[in-house]
Design an enzyme around this catalytic site. Structure first.
Site, PDB file in Angstrom:
ATOM      1  CG  HIS A 143      -0.212  -0.195   2.504  1.00 51.74           C
ATOM      2  ND1 HIS A 143       0.163  -1.445   2.955  1.00 51.74           N
ATOM      3  CD2 HIS A 143       0.233   0.685   3.437  1.00 51.74           C
ATOM      4  CE1 HIS A 143       0.799  -1.328   4.106  1.00 51.74           C
ATOM      5  NE2 HIS A 143       0.861  -0.035   4.420  1.00 51.74           N
TER       6      HIS A 143
ATOM      7  CG  HIS B 261       1.176   5.241   4.278  1.00 53.04           C
ATOM      8  ND1 HIS B 261       0.376   5.133   5.389  1.00 53.04           N
ATOM      9  CD2 HIS B 261       1.918   4.106   4.259  1.00 53.04           C
ATOM     10  CE1 HIS B 261       0.633   3.994   6.017  1.00 53.04           C
ATOM     11  NE2 HIS B 261       1.568   3.353   5.353  1.00 53.04           N
TER      12      HIS B 261
HETATM   13  P1  5GP Z   1       2.167   0.265   7.301  1.00 54.77           P
HETATM   14  O1  5GP Z   1       2.778   0.554   8.628  1.00 54.77           O
HETATM   15  O2  5GP Z   1       2.026  -1.222   7.030  1.00 54.77           O
HETATM   16  O3  5GP Z   1       2.851   1.003   6.180  1.00 54.77           O
HETATM   17  O4  5GP Z   1       0.731   0.899   7.339  1.00 54.77           O
HETATM   18  C1  5GP Z   1      -0.420   0.214   7.624  1.00 54.77           C
HETATM   19  C2  5GP Z   1      -1.478   1.254   7.842  1.00 54.77           C
HETATM   20  O5  5GP Z   1      -2.734   0.636   7.728  1.00 54.77           O
HETATM   21  C3  5GP Z   1      -1.422   1.916   9.213  1.00 54.77           C
HETATM   22  O6  5GP Z   1      -1.227   3.311   9.049  1.00 54.77           O
HETATM   23  C4  5GP Z   1      -2.766   1.580   9.838  1.00 54.77           C
HETATM   24  O7  5GP Z   1      -3.298   2.647  10.560  1.00 54.77           O
HETATM   25  C5  5GP Z   1      -3.615   1.207   8.653  1.00 54.77           C
HETATM   26  N1  5GP Z   1      -4.623   0.190   8.899  1.00 54.77           N
HETATM   27  C6  5GP Z   1      -4.461  -0.969   9.590  1.00 54.77           C
HETATM   28  N2  5GP Z   1      -5.593  -1.686   9.584  1.00 54.77           N
HETATM   29  C7  5GP Z   1      -6.497  -0.970   8.857  1.00 54.77           C
HETATM   30  C8  5GP Z   1      -7.863  -1.201   8.502  1.00 54.77           C
HETATM   31  O8  5GP Z   1      -8.483  -2.202   8.851  1.00 54.77           O
HETATM   32  N3  5GP Z   1      -8.470  -0.245   7.745  1.00 54.77           N
HETATM   33  C9  5GP Z   1      -7.804   0.890   7.333  1.00 54.77           C
HETATM   34  N4  5GP Z   1      -8.490   1.757   6.612  1.00 54.77           N
HETATM   35  N5  5GP Z   1      -6.521   1.136   7.670  1.00 54.77           N
HETATM   36  C10 5GP Z   1      -5.870   0.221   8.419  1.00 54.77           C
END
Ligand code: 5GP
Ligand code: ZN
Length: 136
Positions: A99, A101
């Site tokens: 993903h 951001h």
């Molecule tokens: P990472 O740290 O893997 O780059 O980011 C994962 C992101 O996904 C985090 O910022 C977290 O807040 C978000 N996130 C985790 N679970 C969910 C979810 O069930 N729905 C949404 N919309 N965001 C999520």
């Protein structure tokens, strides 16, 4: 992929508020935003991280991120935005479905992505360059 939360959100199996969707992506709000309006671009086809994405999807994702960031500036009055792709647990990736951001940023808030700045000894950058070039 079964049991992948972002596959379920991207496919619509779990409902979400989306600002954009096409054949390749769904764009939703991060559940714990760094700023209100913080978006996640979810590729619909599962890939664990950016190294596993098809090249055309990688390219389209960055183009889409730029458009979304510009919409955050125009629509939310943001002064800038961060585009972030955490890759691997060591880099802070917590959801193992690739993903991107897109985080709106505001001059008056002063919250930034930051790291402790280091430095190189003489010749050290050249040695690092050789290691990286040798692995490309
Ligand atoms: P990472 O740290 O893997 O780059 O980011 C994962 C992101 O996904 C985090 O910022 C977290 O807040 C978000 N996130 C985790 N679970 C969910 C979810 O069930 N729905 C949404 N919309 N965001 C999520
Ligand atoms: Zn997935």
């Amino acid at each position: 992929m079964d049991n992948c939360i972002f596959c379920m959100i991207a496919s619509g199996a779990i409902p979400s508020t989306s600002v954009f969707e096409d054949d390749d992506f769904k764009v939703v709000f991060d559940i714990s935003p760094a700023e209100k309006g913080h978006l996640l671009i979810l590729p619909k086809k599962h890939a664990a991280n950016v190294t596993e994405l098809d090249a055309d999807i990688s390219a389209k994702m960055l183009i889409l991120a730029s458009k979304l960031g510009q919409a955050q500036m125009k629509g939310l009055g943001a002064d800038g935005f961060n585009i972030v792709v955490n890759t691997g647990e060591a880099a802070g990736q917590t959801v193992m479905h690739c993903h991107m951001h897109v985080i709106p940023r505001f001059k008056d808030k002063g919250s930034l992505i930051s790291w402790k700045q280091g430095s190189y000894e003489d010749g050290e950058a050249a040695a690092y360059a050789e290691k990286i070039k040798g692995a490309l």
